[in-house]
Scaffold this motif. Sequence first.
Motif, PDB file in Angstrom:
ATOM      1  N   TRP A 192      -2.781   0.743  56.043  1.00 39.52           N
ATOM      2  CA  TRP A 192      -1.893   0.370  57.143  1.00 39.52           C
ATOM      3  C   TRP A 192      -2.478   0.904  58.446  1.00 39.52           C
ATOM      4  O   TRP A 192      -2.840   2.083  58.543  1.00 39.52           O
ATOM      5  N   GLN A 193      -2.564   0.060  59.439  1.00 38.25           N
ATOM      6  CA  GLN A 193      -3.156   0.470  60.715  1.00 38.25           C
ATOM      7  C   GLN A 193      -2.420  -0.190  61.875  1.00 38.25           C
ATOM      8  O   GLN A 193      -1.979  -1.333  61.766  1.00 38.25           O
ATOM      9  N   ARG A 194      -2.327   0.561  62.977  1.00 40.20           N
ATOM     10  CA  ARG A 194      -1.793  -0.017  64.209  1.00 40.20           C
ATOM     11  C   ARG A 194      -2.431   0.704  65.392  1.00 40.20           C
ATOM     12  O   ARG A 194      -2.526   1.926  65.421  1.00 40.20           O
ATOM     13  N   ARG A 195      -2.852  -0.067  66.367  1.00 36.82           N
ATOM     14  CA  ARG A 195      -3.463   0.510  67.560  1.00 36.82           C
ATOM     15  C   ARG A 195      -2.400   0.867  68.591  1.00 36.82           C
ATOM     16  O   ARG A 195      -1.368   0.207  68.685  1.00 36.82           O
ATOM     17  N   PHE A 196      -2.697   1.930  69.360  1.00 31.10           N
ATOM     18  CA  PHE A 196      -1.753   2.369  70.382  1.00 31.10           C
ATOM     19  C   PHE A 196      -2.512   3.070  71.510  1.00 31.10           C
ATOM     20  O   PHE A 196      -3.464   3.812  71.267  1.00 31.10           O
ATOM     21  N   ALA A 197      -2.084   2.812  72.724  1.00 32.52           N
ATOM     22  CA  ALA A 197      -2.574   3.550  73.894  1.00 32.52           C
ATOM     23  C   ALA A 197      -1.377   3.784  74.805  1.00 32.52           C
ATOM     24  O   ALA A 197      -0.759   2.823  75.282  1.00 32.52           O
ATOM     25  N   GLY A 198      -1.028   5.024  75.015  1.00 40.69           N
ATOM     26  CA  GLY A 198       0.174   5.353  75.773  1.00 40.69           C
ATOM     27  C   GLY A 198      -0.035   5.255  77.278  1.00 40.69           C
ATOM     28  O   GLY A 198      -0.680   6.111  77.874  1.00 40.69           O
ATOM     29  N   ASP A 199       0.498   4.207  77.893  1.00 41.90           N
ATOM     30  CA  ASP A 199       0.365   4.047  79.332  1.00 41.90           C
ATOM     31  C   ASP A 199       1.476   4.830  80.035  1.00 41.90           C
ATOM     32  O   ASP A 199       2.515   5.145  79.444  1.00 41.90           O
ATOM     33  N   PRO A 200       1.312   5.163  81.332  1.00 39.82           N
ATOM     34  CA  PRO A 200       2.306   5.974  82.048  1.00 39.82           C
ATOM     35  C   PRO A 200       3.708   5.386  82.052  1.00 39.82           C
ATOM     36  O   PRO A 200       4.690   6.136  81.996  1.00 39.82           O
ATOM     37  N   THR A 201       3.840   4.074  82.094  1.00 42.07           N
ATOM     38  CA  THR A 201       5.162   3.467  82.120  1.00 42.07           C
ATOM     39  C   THR A 201       5.909   3.722  80.817  1.00 42.07           C
ATOM     40  O   THR A 201       7.094   4.064  80.806  1.00 42.07           O
ATOM     41  N   ARG A 202       5.223   3.575  79.691  1.00 42.11           N
ATOM     42  CA  ARG A 202       5.871   3.827  78.409  1.00 42.11           C
ATOM     43  C   ARG A 202       6.249   5.308  78.282  1.00 42.11           C
ATOM     44  O   ARG A 202       7.313   5.649  77.767  1.00 42.11           O
ATOM     45  N   LEU A 203       5.379   6.195  78.777  1.00 42.91           N
ATOM     46  CA  LEU A 203       5.688   7.622  78.725  1.00 42.91           C
ATOM     47  C   LEU A 203       6.919   7.937  79.571  1.00 42.91           C
ATOM     48  O   LEU A 203       7.778   8.741  79.170  1.00 42.91           O
ATOM     49  N   PHE A 204       7.014   7.305  80.735  1.00 41.36           N
ATOM     50  CA  PHE A 204       8.189   7.505  81.585  1.00 41.36           C
ATOM     51  C   PHE A 204       9.456   7.058  80.862  1.00 41.36           C
ATOM     52  O   PHE A 204      10.483   7.743  80.869  1.00 41.36           O
ATOM     53  N   ARG A 205       9.401   5.899  80.230  1.00 43.88           N
ATOM     54  CA  ARG A 205      10.577   5.379  79.539  1.00 43.88           C
ATOM     55  C   ARG A 205      10.983   6.304  78.388  1.00 43.88           C
ATOM     56  O   ARG A 205      12.178   6.566  78.180  1.00 43.88           O
ATOM     57  N   PHE A 206      10.008   6.818  77.657  1.00 37.07           N
ATOM     58  CA  PHE A 206      10.337   7.698  76.528  1.00 37.07           C
ATOM     59  C   PHE A 206      10.911   9.018  77.032  1.00 37.07           C
ATOM     60  O   PHE A 206      11.823   9.584  76.407  1.00 37.07           O
ATOM     61  N   SER A 207      10.383   9.531  78.144  1.00 36.85           N
ATOM     62  CA  SER A 207      10.957  10.751  78.734  1.00 36.85           C
ATOM     63  C   SER A 207      12.428  10.539  79.067  1.00 36.85           C
ATOM     64  O   SER A 207      13.278  11.396  78.791  1.00 36.85           O
ATOM     65  N   ALA A 208      12.737   9.404  79.688  1.00 37.55           N
ATOM     66  CA  ALA A 208      14.117   9.121  80.070  1.00 37.55           C
ATOM     67  C   ALA A 208      15.010   8.974  78.839  1.00 37.55           C
ATOM     68  O   ALA A 208      16.145   9.470  78.814  1.00 37.55           O
ATOM     69  N   LEU A 263       1.881  18.396  64.672  1.00 34.90           N
ATOM     70  CA  LEU A 263       1.066  18.005  65.815  1.00 34.90           C
ATOM     71  C   LEU A 263      -0.138  18.933  65.882  1.00 34.90           C
ATOM     72  O   LEU A 263       0.016  20.157  65.912  1.00 34.90           O
ATOM     73  N   ARG A 264      -1.326  18.357  65.904  1.00 32.99           N
ATOM     74  CA  ARG A 264      -2.542  19.160  65.844  1.00 32.99           C
ATOM     75  C   ARG A 264      -3.238  19.310  67.193  1.00 32.99           C
ATOM     76  O   ARG A 264      -3.799  20.355  67.502  1.00 32.99           O
ATOM     77  N   ARG A 265      -3.244  18.251  67.999  1.00 37.54           N
ATOM     78  CA  ARG A 265      -3.879  18.316  69.323  1.00 37.54           C
ATOM     79  C   ARG A 265      -3.280  17.215  70.190  1.00 37.54           C
ATOM     80  O   ARG A 265      -2.775  16.208  69.682  1.00 37.54           O
ATOM     81  N   PRO A 266      -3.319  17.390  71.512  1.00 37.71           N
ATOM     82  CA  PRO A 266      -2.664  16.409  72.385  1.00 37.71           C
ATOM     83  C   PRO A 266      -3.404  15.080  72.458  1.00 37.71           C
ATOM     84  O   PRO A 266      -4.624  15.007  72.280  1.00 37.71           O
ATOM     85  N   VAL A 267      -2.631  14.038  72.714  1.00 39.77           N
ATOM     86  CA  VAL A 267      -3.152  12.714  73.040  1.00 39.77           C
ATOM     87  C   VAL A 267      -2.780  12.448  74.489  1.00 39.77           C
ATOM     88  O   VAL A 267      -1.668  12.759  74.922  1.00 39.77           O
ATOM     89  N   PHE A 268      -3.707  11.865  75.260  1.00 38.85           N
ATOM     90  CA  PHE A 268      -3.483  11.667  76.682  1.00 38.85           C
ATOM     91  C   PHE A 268      -3.311  10.187  77.006  1.00 38.85           C
ATOM     92  O   PHE A 268      -3.772   9.307  76.265  1.00 38.85           O
ATOM     93  N   SER A 269      -2.624   9.941  78.092  1.00 38.80           N
ATOM     94  CA  SER A 269      -2.352   8.570  78.515  1.00 38.80           C
ATOM     95  C   SER A 269      -3.645   7.768  78.586  1.00 38.80           C
ATOM     96  O   SER A 269      -4.635   8.210  79.179  1.00 38.80           O
ATOM     97  N   GLY A 270      -3.629   6.594  77.967  1.00 38.07           N
ATOM     98  CA  GLY A 270      -4.799   5.728  77.958  1.00 38.07           C
ATOM     99  C   GLY A 270      -5.733   5.937  76.800  1.00 38.07           C
ATOM    100  O   GLY A 270      -6.605   5.090  76.547  1.00 38.07           O
ATOM    101  N   ASP A 271      -5.593   7.044  76.065  1.00 32.64           N
ATOM    102  CA  ASP A 271      -6.463   7.270  74.908  1.00 32.64           C
ATOM    103  C   ASP A 271      -6.202   6.197  73.849  1.00 32.64           C
ATOM    104  O   ASP A 271      -5.055   6.007  73.432  1.00 32.64           O
ATOM    105  N   PRO A 272      -7.226   5.509  73.373  1.00 31.67           N
ATOM    106  CA  PRO A 272      -7.036   4.550  72.276  1.00 31.67           C
ATOM    107  C   PRO A 272      -6.942   5.287  70.946  1.00 31.67           C
ATOM    108  O   PRO A 272      -7.908   5.918  70.501  1.00 31.67           O
TER     109      PRO A 272
END
Length: 274
Positions: free
Chosen positions: A167-183, A235-244
Amino acid sequence: MLEEYLRDWRPRPVVEHDSLAPEQSSALANALETSAPVDVLPPLWHWVHFLSWPPHSELGPDGHPLAGDFLPPVPDRRRMFAGGRITITEPLRLGVPAERTTELGGVTVKQGRSGEMAFVTEHREIHQDGRLRITEEVDYAYRSGESDTKNPTRLPPTDFPASDAAWQRRFAGDPTRLFRFSALTANTHRIHYDEPYCREVEAYPGLVVHGPLLVLLMTELAREHGGISEVSYRLRRPVFSGDPVLVCGDEDGAMSVRSDQVAAEASVTFTEPR
């Protein structure tokens, strides 16, 4: 030294109530780009309920509350989401009032690469219709003041990693999605929306993707293949916005989020044998 601040810290249990109104879940579904639940909450979706919004004047320089029931009394406190475990006896039903009781599950001080860290576990139980539905433990790591070790200059990953996971799914966290999740989670920590703060104060190379969001990505991928009764995650290490990153999993319930290294991992127990 952290043990001196924590020796007499004994916060009392806290009881909270939530109506489990469907609007929060619908908003989370839109942020995750999935279907909104109709009757029951999917695993971990209660994270967008039982929210706390303290007055703005009670927030610290990092955006976190200065004080709280389970925030340890250490100076210049810095907080990180570390891991947790959850058992779902029965799924929560939307629109039915629920009660959550939180108490201190444990405190441990450990020596890490950046100095002393205090690990605080919150033990939570959620009841609905008088029945225990969810038992949960959430681990937070705290350090006092600035880290002795600054994050080194980093070359960000440029492409999604390869994997032979079923099972696989790609993800890259953009600033807008991070803002929405924070809210949606009432998370005011500035590392998720204030890039100058990330770089200049926390020494991160960019906005940090929420740890709970990474966990949800893993459980959502697993949920496509069966019901879930238990989850243990770290959680082992951070993922940053835009990281694929690649969200991976297989039938034995071993899930992960990875780029060039594993950022988060989880073990999922399905309600029926795979």
